[in-house]
Design a protein around this motif. Structure first.
Motif, PDB file in Angstrom:
ATOM      1  N   ALA A  43       0.830  -1.208   0.000  1.00 20.46           N
ATOM      2  CA  ALA A  43       0.000   0.000   0.000  1.00 20.46           C
ATOM      3  C   ALA A  43       0.866   1.261   0.000  1.00 20.46           C
ATOM      4  N   LEU A  44       1.947   1.249   0.789  1.00 20.82           N
ATOM      5  CA  LEU A  44       2.846   2.402   0.817  1.00 20.82           C
ATOM      6  C   LEU A  44       3.538   2.552  -0.531  1.00 20.82           C
ATOM      7  N   GLY A  45       3.905   1.438  -1.168  1.00 20.38           N
ATOM      8  CA  GLY A  45       4.515   1.492  -2.488  1.00 20.38           C
ATOM      9  C   GLY A  45       3.609   2.172  -3.498  1.00 20.38           C
ATOM     10  N   GLN A  46       2.329   1.852  -3.466  1.00 25.28           N
ATOM     11  CA  GLN A  46       1.375   2.496  -4.368  1.00 25.28           C
ATOM     12  C   GLN A  46       1.236   3.983  -4.056  1.00 25.28           C
ATOM     13  N   GLN A  47       1.253   4.314  -2.778  1.00 27.80           N
ATOM     14  CA  GLN A  47       1.175   5.720  -2.374  1.00 27.80           C
ATOM     15  C   GLN A  47       2.407   6.489  -2.875  1.00 27.80           C
ATOM     16  N   LEU A  48       3.584   5.879  -2.741  1.00 27.32           N
ATOM     17  CA  LEU A  48       4.813   6.518  -3.214  1.00 27.32           C
ATOM     18  C   LEU A  48       4.800   6.676  -4.726  1.00 27.32           C
ATOM     19  N   ILE A  56       5.508   3.214 -13.150  1.00 26.31           N
ATOM     20  CA  ILE A  56       5.985   1.859 -12.851  1.00 26.31           C
ATOM     21  C   ILE A  56       6.582   1.866 -11.447  1.00 26.31           C
ATOM     22  N   LEU A  57       6.256   0.855 -10.664  1.00 31.51           N
ATOM     23  CA  LEU A  57       6.831   0.709  -9.321  1.00 31.51           C
ATOM     24  C   LEU A  57       7.662  -0.568  -9.275  1.00 31.51           C
ATOM     25  N   ARG A  58       8.895  -0.439  -8.801  1.00 29.78           N
ATOM     26  CA  ARG A  58       9.754  -1.613  -8.602  1.00 29.78           C
ATOM     27  C   ARG A  58      10.200  -1.596  -7.147  1.00 29.78           C
TER      28      ARG A  58
END
Length: 91
Positions: A43-48, A56-58
């Motif tokens: 969830a924090l990754g999506q927020q960041l 794109i999130l890695r």
């Protein structure tokens, strides 16, 4: 010979008519730096990702192998054994 010269003249003109691909959205890791040391979660990754404008999130564990290709639209979040975020960068 005449056709050859016409071809040489026409090719640059045709190349000028092609469209330039749109640049992907770029990421700005600056606003996310205050999250260093926080426990990483999906969830924090999506927020960041939203905060930085990345498309794109890695998320990777510290020391895991990753590709070295540069993607201006990618956010990379690195977390350690304790689950804390130790690096946030774009590219």
């Amino acid at each position: 010979m005449r056709a050859y010269i016409l071809t040489l003249v026409a090719l640059p003109l045709l190349a000028a008519c092609t469209s330039v691909p749109e640049q992907p959205d770029t990421c700005d890791a600056g606003p996310a730096q205050s999250y260093l040391g926080e426990p990483y979660s999906e969830a924090l990754g999506q927020q960041l990702q939203e905060l930085t404008g990345a498309t794109i999130l890695r998320a990777v564990h510290e020391g895991d192998p990753v590709t070295m290709d540069f993607r201006p639209e990618r956010l990379t979040v690195v977390w350690n054994d304790a689950g804390q975020i130790v690096k946030i960068s774009c590219g």
